[in-house]
Design an enzyme around this catalytic site. Sequence first.
Site, PDB file in Angstrom:
ATOM      1  N   GLU A 312       9.631 -20.521  21.432  1.00 23.49           N
ATOM      2  CA  GLU A 312      10.629 -20.791  20.381  1.00 23.49           C
ATOM      3  C   GLU A 312      10.897 -19.522  19.559  1.00 23.49           C
ATOM      4  O   GLU A 312      12.031 -19.264  19.161  1.00 23.49           O
ATOM      5  CB  GLU A 312      10.187 -21.953  19.485  1.00 23.49           C
ATOM      6  CG  GLU A 312       9.844 -23.266  20.214  1.00 23.49           C
ATOM      7  CD  GLU A 312      10.854 -23.710  21.255  1.00 23.49           C
ATOM      8  OE1 GLU A 312      12.036 -23.343  21.163  1.00 23.49           O
ATOM      9  OE2 GLU A 312      10.448 -24.420  22.204  1.00 23.49           O
ATOM     10  N   HIS A 315      13.443 -17.414  21.224  1.00 21.40           N
ATOM     11  CA  HIS A 315      14.833 -17.830  20.999  1.00 21.40           C
ATOM     12  C   HIS A 315      15.446 -17.141  19.775  1.00 21.40           C
ATOM     13  O   HIS A 315      16.657 -17.140  19.622  1.00 21.40           O
ATOM     14  CB  HIS A 315      14.919 -19.347  20.801  1.00 21.40           C
ATOM     15  CG  HIS A 315      14.968 -20.138  22.073  1.00 21.40           C
ATOM     16  ND1 HIS A 315      15.922 -19.935  23.034  1.00 21.40           N
ATOM     17  CD2 HIS A 315      14.189 -21.161  22.526  1.00 21.40           C
ATOM     18  CE1 HIS A 315      15.725 -20.797  24.039  1.00 21.40           C
ATOM     19  NE2 HIS A 315      14.676 -21.549  23.750  1.00 21.40           N
ATOM     20  N   GLU A 334      17.908 -20.166  28.025  1.00 22.92           N
ATOM     21  CA  GLU A 334      16.533 -20.494  28.437  1.00 22.92           C
ATOM     22  C   GLU A 334      15.931 -19.501  29.433  1.00 22.92           C
ATOM     23  O   GLU A 334      14.733 -19.229  29.376  1.00 22.92           O
ATOM     24  CB  GLU A 334      16.459 -21.928  28.990  1.00 22.92           C
ATOM     25  CG  GLU A 334      16.817 -23.004  27.963  1.00 22.92           C
ATOM     26  CD  GLU A 334      15.908 -23.024  26.730  1.00 22.92           C
ATOM     27  OE1 GLU A 334      14.804 -22.431  26.761  1.00 22.92           O
ATOM     28  OE2 GLU A 334      16.318 -23.628  25.712  1.00 22.92           O
ATOM     29  N   TYR A 400      15.621 -22.740  33.232  1.00 22.96           N
ATOM     30  CA  TYR A 400      14.404 -22.096  32.752  1.00 22.96           C
ATOM     31  C   TYR A 400      13.814 -21.173  33.821  1.00 22.96           C
ATOM     32  O   TYR A 400      13.676 -19.966  33.612  1.00 22.96           O
ATOM     33  CB  TYR A 400      13.342 -23.152  32.391  1.00 22.96           C
ATOM     34  CG  TYR A 400      13.648 -23.927  31.133  1.00 22.96           C
ATOM     35  CD1 TYR A 400      13.045 -23.587  29.935  1.00 22.96           C
ATOM     36  CD2 TYR A 400      14.521 -25.007  31.150  1.00 22.96           C
ATOM     37  CE1 TYR A 400      13.304 -24.301  28.774  1.00 22.96           C
ATOM     38  CE2 TYR A 400      14.795 -25.719  29.999  1.00 22.96           C
ATOM     39  CZ  TYR A 400      14.180 -25.366  28.811  1.00 22.96           C
ATOM     40  OH  TYR A 400      14.441 -26.060  27.664  1.00 22.96           O
TER      41      TYR A 400
END
Length: 638
Positions: A312, A315, A334, A400
């Site tokens: 996270e 990101h 992702e 991903y």
Amino acid sequence: MAVSQVAPQSRRLHSERVVDVASASSYRHFRLTHFHLELEVDFERQRLRGTETLELCCLQEASRLTLDVHPSLSFQSIGYRAGGGAGSKLAQVPYETQPFASYGSALVLSFPEPWKVGTEFQVQIEYEAGEGPGVCWLSPKQTAGKQKPYVYTQGQAVLNRSFFPCFDTPAVKSIYSATIKVPEGFTAVMSATSWEKRGKENTFIFKMLQPIPAYLVALAVGDIVSAEVGPRSRVWAEPSLIQAAKQEFDGVIEDFLSTGEKLFGPYVWERYDVLFMPPSFPFGGMENPCITFVTPCLLAGDRSLADVIIHEISHSWFGNLVTNANWGEFWLNEGFTMYAQRRITTVLYGSAYTCLEAATGRALLRQHMDTTGEDHPLNKLRVKLEPGVDPDDTYNETPYEKGYCFVSYLAHLVGDQSKFDAFLQAYVNQFKFQSIMADDALEFYLDYFKELKKEGVERKPGLEFDTWLNTPGWPPYLPDLSPGDSLMKPADELAKLWGAGSLNMEAIKAIDICTWKTYQLVYFLDKILGKSPLPDGNVEKMSKMYPKMTEASNAELKLRWCQIVIKNNHQADFVKVKHFLHSQGKQKYTLPIYRALWGGSEAARTLAIETFSGTEAQLHVNVQNYVRKILASKAATA
Ligand code: BES
Ligand code: ZN
């Protein structure tokens, strides 16, 4: 290889020329410069009530303004005023809602005159948000403390249109502010740069100073307290979890942030906090800027699930600064984030650990492609979203892990890690605060590495960039994970022994798993799952031999053990499956287990139905719907 730094400049972006089919809004006609939410939280009626003020500027002459909304929103009045000033009188504007898709509708405002290009105006919407897919109301029973209710929002991908009227497309970014009034004894947090409490009025004031897309606006209100874990970080949680939360992440978050900054450039969001959600939160983590929302399952007691936090945090550069322009390009968010996450863990924990973790990711991709068939259209990096299709319904491992392979391939072509790291920094710097398409990223890559462009790397047979993006299937290049061999080999060996018809107990006992890291156990269990069903009796013996694994409190281990239990119809442990499904509601845990149960024995199917009727109300609506779909399917196709 000569590297030319391309100066950040305004290039014409591919993203400016495509439309987002998942938005009904007229976001190309108006620029949103700021919006303000003034909301009161009413737990009794389960409503957020108040006004939203949007500051707009006309980009293309138009007399209608369309916003994304949801049938769970109701409108009391809508007014507007020309110019930016709050002083002038508000005029009412006629409006209607129109159907758009299963996941939202359109709010159309019809102004008496068309807006001229360059005109600034303000729209003020008095509205209520109820129980919509983006606004989750939890009863006290569904919280850790069991005393007070809780409400949180989850925007990604297209759910925030049930929180506030918006341009619900990742192509649009804006700053925002909010004033949230809560009942006495509650705390509000939001994805915002600043947080201020006005005690007397039970009001929380937020300002987000960096432009973000609508899906990253997030709110949570409950019995929430916080503890400092670093110079720019706090953990937030219900009081009963705060100690555990602090212990799990005290001191380490700053290491993650500063490693990220060294690799990818400045962390622009000022703060990085983590909110531990109630157990029904459907994701491992959600990268709401300034405050990541995470599942309480991360509180493993041994920091073994910190990868989710590192993901996270990654990101913060890939996704939140450089954003996919529509949900068909989700791999840009992702895939780059998986790559960034693994760069950080390589620096902090070494390549053996990182390759092992990446191998478990590859196993998930394998499982996914085996279930769907490799040439399923969702197994392309660029997904063609048809109008009406809910982007969340396309969620899977491909963006991903295939995305990770593609970014790894781009790094492999460069051949020098530090040069590729420098490219990533330049990429972030070039596209920060913008929303882009894969073509923008790849053009920038080829401009940055001019020699690769000269060689025509984008056309290498079988590895064409176009093939990567538009052909479904297993990645045409896999990064070398052999640095993880020292950790994987013993696990591979042990899995092989347990897969045998007659067990060589001596050899099995010779391998001591007590010193294994969590991801080695995860990797081992994945191998066992791949070999399942094992010869009769083996799973039972295994469960007796390794209580550390089968009685684990770590959710990643629990998930795998549950899957093994079901695949081997090891009914003695069905109660563990039931308990795991009752204890949390993460989508990536819940769906694979229901799929396995539904494809399993009669007893497994009964367990699925019984468990779902007991947990249904606690699950996020999207997760409920996905489970319902599984339970309505023929067993073989679940
Ligand atoms: N942004 C995602 C979560 C998400 C994706 C929410 C799509 C809604 C729609 C988040 O960053 C994520 O990928 N979380 C993972 C973490 C893992 C890959 C380490 C999760 O929840 O499992
Ligand atoms: Zn992510």
